[in-house]
Design a protein around this motif. Structure first.
Motif, PDB file in Angstrom:
ATOM      1  N   ALA A 257      70.282  96.570  30.514  1.00  0.00           N
ATOM      2  CA  ALA A 257      71.485  97.418  31.307  1.00  0.00           C
ATOM      3  C   ALA A 257      72.300  98.117  30.381  1.00  0.00           C
ATOM      4  O   ALA A 257      72.733  99.235  30.452  1.00  0.00           O
ATOM      5  N   ALA A 258      72.852  97.601  29.123  1.00  0.00           N
ATOM      6  CA  ALA A 258      73.513  98.021  28.124  1.00  0.00           C
ATOM      7  C   ALA A 258      72.984  99.447  27.627  1.00  0.00           C
ATOM      8  O   ALA A 258      73.748 100.305  27.532  1.00  0.00           O
ATOM      9  N   LYS A 259      71.671  99.245  27.434  1.00  0.00           N
ATOM     10  CA  LYS A 259      70.844 100.465  26.810  1.00  0.00           C
ATOM     11  C   LYS A 259      70.965 101.773  27.991  1.00  0.00           C
ATOM     12  O   LYS A 259      71.109 102.586  27.573  1.00  0.00           O
ATOM     13  N   ARG A 260      70.589 101.057  29.062  1.00  0.00           N
ATOM     14  CA  ARG A 260      70.704 102.335  29.974  1.00  0.00           C
ATOM     15  C   ARG A 260      71.857 102.970  30.227  1.00  0.00           C
ATOM     16  O   ARG A 260      72.119 104.042  30.712  1.00  0.00           O
ATOM     17  N   MET A 261      73.064 101.960  30.279  1.00  0.00           N
ATOM     18  CA  MET A 261      74.470 102.528  30.664  1.00  0.00           C
ATOM     19  C   MET A 261      74.677 103.563  29.542  1.00  0.00           C
ATOM     20  O   MET A 261      75.654 104.331  29.590  1.00  0.00           O
ATOM     21  N   ARG A 262      74.692 103.109  28.199  1.00  0.00           N
ATOM     22  CA  ARG A 262      74.693 103.880  27.090  1.00  0.00           C
ATOM     23  C   ARG A 262      74.137 105.291  27.168  1.00  0.00           C
ATOM     24  O   ARG A 262      74.766 106.494  26.925  1.00  0.00           O
ATOM     25  N   GLU A 263      72.717 105.387  27.521  1.00  0.00           N
ATOM     26  CA  GLU A 263      71.995 106.336  27.681  1.00  0.00           C
ATOM     27  C   GLU A 263      72.484 107.270  28.918  1.00  0.00           C
ATOM     28  O   GLU A 263      72.772 108.579  28.717  1.00  0.00           O
ATOM     29  N   ALA A 264      73.319 106.709  29.954  1.00  0.00           N
ATOM     30  CA  ALA A 264      73.588 107.521  30.944  1.00  0.00           C
ATOM     31  C   ALA A 264      74.912 108.023  30.621  1.00  0.00           C
ATOM     32  O   ALA A 264      75.338 109.159  31.075  1.00  0.00           O
ATOM     33  N   ASP A 265      75.528 107.539  29.736  1.00  0.00           N
ATOM     34  CA  ASP A 265      76.980 107.908  29.310  1.00  0.00           C
ATOM     35  C   ASP A 265      77.399 107.591  27.705  1.00  0.00           C
ATOM     36  O   ASP A 265      77.998 106.535  27.442  1.00  0.00           O
TER      37      ASP A 265
END
Lengths: 174, 296, 800
Positions: free
Chosen positions: A152-160
């Motif tokens: 989740a952290a990775k995806r959230m960082r990639e998204a924003d």
């Protein structure tokens, strides 16, 4: 003792209720507001199944009385999804990684992890473990939970990529 | 596991707290973080008739002080103290110990003063307060009172606080009398985050040659209250804290205590690990200080 | 990744990474656990419990409690025993009577003595405090060996002895094998009392409808024949009890068997005419919840040759079941189905002794007794290796049953279906880079650290037929534990499968959807799986014994295959061709030699549901099928010598942890954990892996942390989560796993069971690692849990 009126904001919704002073915040959420996503595990503050976010910080809702929440804000698992009912990236990662089996500790795990990621978008593995260290899970051996939070952290960082910690202004980085 | 019925007062200021304590009689009880009190109430091991909630009392929150002391107001959250640069600078031993206190979620709610007033013999904050010879302030309708920590802990979860008194602040003396300070905090527990079986807290000050000028050592989990181990502290003074001296000093600690057994550990286990924890905490403190000595 | 079934079948959905059906509701906080169900007018129960391990109940006074506003009723054991029949026992013990509330005599501290019903749980607890009970304390016994003494206090005086079951089984020429073997050794190993301790306690809600004469029950249940047992105790016809299986169970791993809770609540709901709910609180759960696990003393002798060949074992297992028999004594029987582990051991003597004491009652725990037994067997293997100065990996290699020896019948008569133990062990050795792991251990040792590597293997008997029941209780001739599934294709062409059991996290909806999708070649995401109630459904035996992938999977396959056959027959009829010239693909049926000529899914569904005139003559309209599957290789009673065929499928695991011990504190830290795992075809790999990880964590708990400890006053000292220590994320290392698949020839897709294996192997593995670390000091520790104080005390014997 006679019931007392309280006013609590839960998942950005305002509630006015009459509660006996001894009603725990956990029982208030579940029995009075019908928000049964938050679970009772031990009722003595060890297992973390009842974790909610109180004024921005994760806490045990079995260790507070509802009357103490008068005038305060509470976030529960029911508030994680978007207004359209869509899953949050954290919820989606829990699904993707199968970070649960029976689902009983899951809301507490989600709230503990949600608070972590809000404060720290790029946690180390140790920081993830610290954040959920007070949440017991009997099904998973924690492997897929840690993986889900990382995902989740990775995806959230990639998204924003601009996102930084929020709600944690006094956090000191060494 | 539901608490027995009680009445509830949310105090807005300290005066109201004192008034409520004065009016409430012996069965009223202050609730701060509630992380120990609420489970006790849920098991009906505690059954106050009135709960006085001090969480909204602004005067009881905050971290301050001056060069000589760090002042933590009693209802300051453990998590706030843990994150405070001031705590790290002035009471590094406390900062270190706070990480051993429960879990993030209990530290978000639990308070510094609440832990001291609760006086659990294995709790970290009372242990540090005793190690550092903290000063306490308590207030009642009759006025404020200073309490030295050395006379504060009376027995198992018993303190010298009167029934009508509210602990208001904790003053941790800052060691700035010269020398390089090092701290050590060690505990043995079965799982991470559990209450300690035995905990040891050590603060040392070394001169620039690495010679110990000042030492404070205390143990938790070995008696009904946390315990200062003066013999060990004295044995460290004027030494350069070589392994032998430290080992001997730690051994003295084991002689100073008379622990009891419970389901998690025998008395002998406590005695032996007390020595080990003291030794490790001293070495940790020494190495930390020496690391600072080495720095330009 | 995809797996192959025995016939080399390639899968579309099975064995593929796929999101589960269940997780979606739980991550949204929309699970429906029993405590989430609230009915109008519902009342709440709290229990009054005995403070004494044994006492005569002289009088119970309820007046003060009844004076509290909101308290409706207080009932005692005497009243309940008049209105109900005793709870069933796994053994034939007419003089060991058990009721939900103690009658005349309390037999353990925490036993329920009276129940208070009130408007809220808060008020019920207020009432419980005011119920006054006069007790006359009696002598008691908590130690199993003491309980066997002639003069020990009798827990059930009418029964005459504290021994509930004792039988020595001799499988093969044990005495000859012992006489012929080069070496023998003997040891005692102890398994401490722990359990599965789910985060959700047990809960049950019951509502009686006088108009229909039906008792509706919602419960966090995992229990075979639960509705029948409730009905029987309540003296109702079985079709008066309707258990709703669409309740999510917050973890069970065996123990959620609340028959006594349900009988109590069912009685109260009828008596009071309102819905009644009992949600155990944690204190009730840990003491009077009757959900402790095995507590065993093993005395083991092994006979072996100089080359490491293990010839024979003698195992005496003494189990402390607590104050009543329940189903727990049968946990001594299941291990007979894998009594030689994965090894070619020629003969075995096994003596099973079940003893009652004044402790909390034992319940079925993950593996049903197999994990303690595996710990004893693996400890024997390690000791033999040490005695011969033989490598622990090597001795296992020499004794493993070979891949080409399956099906392999063990001395106790059970047949292992398939396996490739050597390959799985090799795979996990590779995964661990074993030479590097050894080097790491040795480097730690060189620094003065006590470091050890654990080696263990284990079998997971799965898909059981309950043959342990007739084995221990000849009056009970159970030889089937069938499972059922109903699947229907509706008029709109969507598929719904109906299962007849609650789930506690095992992913049964995903299982059924995946298997049904595989058979029908339809997208699993579109398949709905619902959980029925006990009156509306076909028989189920609940998800025990690692059986659902096999049994429910098999039933779902069976139902789907019937539907597929029906679709083909409808197509054959309409295309005027024999079925063997048609091919089924993705739900459409086409002519093999002329693929353009076909009937699509929607057309076939339309015919079945609307166009009876286009149906083959005599065919049932609509598209629905039920399938009830008998356990493969079930159907036989044990023979007179106790040889028995108990489980059809055997999964296999090999565990390798690396640990270090703090020399001064005795604390164990697990640095690495590797596991090789073979449960045949994995239906959903994420679910399989999750259960294995979780089982390992549970096993680490049993090995190092968890114990229901009693003091000399017969009081439980670890009745809260502050004292009973479940591992947190900090105690569980990153677990690295390698899969292997040896499909079972007996199941629909080659699957075997998987929910228990992690727990079956981990305690032995951790114990093996601790003993490897202690070996250089010449020390051994064979009692679980190995808590810091135990290890430190042992180390102290060497260093003074």
């Amino acid at each position: 003792m006679k019931p007392r009126e309280i006013s609590v904001t839960v998942n950005a919704k305002h509630y006015r209720s009459e509660v006996p002073p001894r009603l725990t915040l956990l029982d208030y959420l579940r029995e009075v507001l019908g928000l049964t996503g938050t679970h009772a595990g031990c009722e003595h503050g060890v297992c973390g199944a009842c974790s909610v976010i109180f004024d921005g910080q994760p806490i045990r809702s079995c260790l507070m009385f509802a009357i103490q929440a008068d005038g305060h804000e509470v976030e529960t698992v029911e508030g994680l999804a978007g207004a359209d009912g869509g899953l949050s990236p954290l919820q989606d990662a829990f699904w993707e990684a199968h970070a649960l089996q029976c689902g009983y500790c899951t809301p507490g795990m989600l709230m503990a992890s949600h608070a972590l990621l809000r404060a720290n978008p790029d946690p180390t593995e140790d920081e993830i473990k610290e954040a959920i260290g007070g949440n017991l899970c009997r099904c998973t051996g924690y492997q897929q939970i840690v993986e889900a939070v990382r995902l989740a952290a990775k995806r959230m960082r990639e998204a924003d990529p601009e996102a930084g910690p929020e709600g944690n202004k006094d956090r000191v980085d060494e | 596991m539901k608490a027995a019925a009680f009445d509830y007062i949310r105090a807005g200021d300290l005066a109201e707290v004192c008034r409520a304590l004065d009016d409430g009689g012996p069965d009223c009880k202050i609730i701060a973080g509630g992380q120990t009190l609420v489970p006790m109430m849920a098991m009906r091991l505690a059954r106050p008739s009135i709960l006085i909630d001090i969480n909204a009392v602004g005067e009881l929150q905050g971290i301050g002080g001056d060069e000589t002391s760090l002042v933590i107001k009693a209802c300051t959250r453990q998590a706030a103290a843990e994150r405070s640069p001031e705590v790290r600078a002035k009471a590094p031993l406390l900062a270190k110990a706070l990480r051993f206190v429960g879990h993030p979620q209990t530290r978000n709610r639990g308070t510094v003063g609440g832990s001291i007033a609760n006086a659990d013999p294995v709790a970290e904050i009372p242990l540090v307060a005793l190690t550092l010879d903290a000063g306490l302030v308590a207030e009642s309708a009759g006025g404020a009172r200073n309490i030295g920590i050395s006379g504060f802990f009376h027995g198992l979860m018993e303190t010298s606080l009167a029934a009508d008194e509210c602990l208001t602040e904790v003053r941790f003396p800052v060691w700035n009398g010269g020398g390089i300070v090092g701290t050590g905090f060690r505990e043995v527990s079965i799982r991470a985050g559990d209450f300690a079986i035995v905990a040891a807290a050590v603060q040392l000050a070394l001169d620039e040659n690495g010679v110990c000028k000042r030492a404070a050592v205390a143990l938790g989990g070995v008696a009904p209250t946390p315990l200062r181990i003066e013999a060990t502290a004295e044995a460290l003074l004027s030494s350069d804290l070589d392994a032998k001296t430290v080992g001997e000093a730690a051994r003295l600690a084991a002689h100073e205590i008379d622990p009891v057994a419970d389901v998690h550990a025998s008395a002998e286990y406590r005695r032996r690990t007390a020595r080990v924890m003291v030794e490790r905490a001293i070495l940790e403190a020494r190495d930390e200080a020496l690391g600072r000595v080495a720095k330009p | 990744m995809s797996s192959e079934a025995p016939e080399g079948r390639r899968f579309r959905y099975v064995s593929r990474k796929r999101r589960t059906k269940e997780d979606r509701r739980f991550i949204a906080g929309q699970g429906r656990f029993v405590a989430d169900i609230s009915l109008p007018g519902m009342k709440h129960v709290a229990l009054v419990t005995s403070p004494h391990p044994a006492a005569r109940i002289e009088a119970i006074r309820t007046e003060e409690a009844l004076k509290i506003e909101g308290v409706l009723a207080v009932i005692t054991g005497e009243e309940l025993a008049r209105a109900t029949d005793p709870l069933m026992s796994g053994l034939n013990l007419p003089d060991v009577r058990r009721f939900p509330l103690a009658v005349d005599r309390a037999r353990y501290a925490g036993e329920w003595v009276a129940a208070v019903v009130a408007d809220s749980r808060y008020i019920a607890e207020d009432g419980a405090e005011l119920v006054e009970v006069d007790y006359d304390p009696l002598p008691f016994v908590v130690d199993a060996e003491e309980a066997m003494n002639e003069d020990a206090p009798a827990v059930h005086p009418a029964h005459g002895t504290n021994v509930l079951y004792q039988r020595k089984f001799v499988y093969g020429a044990v005495d000859d094998d012992f006489a012929a073997a080069d070496h023998r050794l003997a040891f005692r190993a102890c398994w401490g009392r722990s359990s599965t301790v789910p985060i959700e306690t047990f809960g049950v809600l019951a509502e009686w409808h006088p108009g229909t004469g039906i008792l509706d029950v919602w419960a966090s249940i995992q229990m075979p024949k639960y509705p029948e047992q409730i009905a029987r105790a309540l003296r109702l016809d079985a079709n008066c009890v309707r258990v709703h299986y669409d309740v999510d169970v917050g973890g069970s791993y065996g123990v959620k068997r609340g028959i006594k809770h349900t009988v109590l609540v069912g009685y109260l709901a009828r008596k009071l005419g309102c819905p009644v709910r009992l949600i155990e609180d944690r204190l009730e759960n840990m003491t009077g919840g009757d959900a402790h696990g095995p507590e065993r003393i093993f005395d083991v002798e092994a006979a072996f040759n100089g080359d490491g060949e293990i010839r024979s074992l003698r195992i005496r297992a003494l189990d402390n079941v607590g104050a009543y028999a329940g189903r727990a004594p049968l946990q001594l029987a299941k291990p007979i189905g894998a009594i030689v582990g994965p090894y070619r051991i020629n003969s075995v003597e096994y003596e099973a002794i079940s003893v009652t004491t004044n402790k909390t009652v034992q319940e079925a725990v993950r593996g049903f007794g197999q994990s303690p037994t595996n710990f004893a067997i693996e400890t024997a293997v390690d000791k033999i290796a040490r005695a011969l100065d033989l490598d622990r990996v090597e001795i296992r290699k020499r004794n493993f049953i070979r891949k080409d020896e399956f099906p392999y019948t063990i001395p106790s008569g059970s047949e292992y279906d398939s396996g490739d133990y050597l390959t799985v062990q090799d795979k996990v050795l590779d995964l661990a880079d074993f030479p590097a792991l050894l080097a790491r251990r040795d480097a730690l040792r060189a620094e003065g650290t006590l470091a050890g590597i654990g080696i263990s293997s284990c079998l997971e008997p799965s898909g059981g037929n309950a043959a342990f029941e007739p084995l221990f209780n000849p009056a009970n001739e159970t030889t089937t534990w069938m499972e059922s599934c109903v699947t229907k294709i509706d008029l709109a062409g969507t598929v719904t499968s109906i299962m007849a059991t609650a789930s506690a996290g095992q992913g049964h909806e995903t299982l059924v959807a995946t298997v049904t999708a595989e058979e029908l070649e339809r997208d699993p995401d579109g398949i709905r799986v619902v959980r029925s109630d006990s009156l509306a459904s076909l028989p189920s035996n609940s998800p025990v014994a690692s059986r659902m992938a096999i049994m429910l999977g098999g039933a779902a396959s069976g139902a789907a295959k019937i539907l597929k056959r029906k679709l083909i027959d409808i197509a054959a009829h309409n295309l005027q061709l024999p079925a063997d010239r048609l091919v089924y693909e993705g739900g459409n049926v086409a002519v093999r030699d002329d693929p353009g000529k076909k009937l699509a899914w929607d057309e076939l569904v339309e015919i079945a549901h609307r166009k009876y005139h286009q149906m083959p003559l005599g065919m049932e309209p609509g598209l629905q099928a039920s399938y009830v599957w008998e356990v493969p290789k079930g159907g036989e009673l044990p023979d007179a010598d106790g040889r028995v065929r108990m489980y059809p499928c055997y999964s296999f695991e090999a565990h390798i942890p690396l640990i270090e011990i703090d020399r001064d504190t005795g604390q164990v830290k697990i640095l690495e954990y590797f596991i090789g795992h073979d449960c045949g075809t994995m239906i959903n790999p994420d679910i399989v892996h999750g259960m294995v990880y979780g089982g390992i964590a549970h096993g680490i708990g049993a090995a190092l942390y968890e114990i229901f400890a009693y003091n000399e006053d017969g009081q439980l000292l670890t009745g809260t989560f502050m004292d009973y220590l479940l591992p947190s994320v900090h105690e569980i290392p990153d677990i690295k796993m390698v899969d292997h698949s040896t499909p079972s020839p007996l199941t629909s897709m080659g699957q075997k069971g998987t929910g228990e294996g992690g727990y079956l192997g981990a305690p032995a593995a951790v114990a093996s690692a601790v003993n490897d670390a202690l070996a250089p000091l010449g020390l051994e520790l064979d009692a679980l849990p190995m808590r810091p104080g135990d290890i430190e005390a042992l180390l102290r014997t060497k260093s003074g």
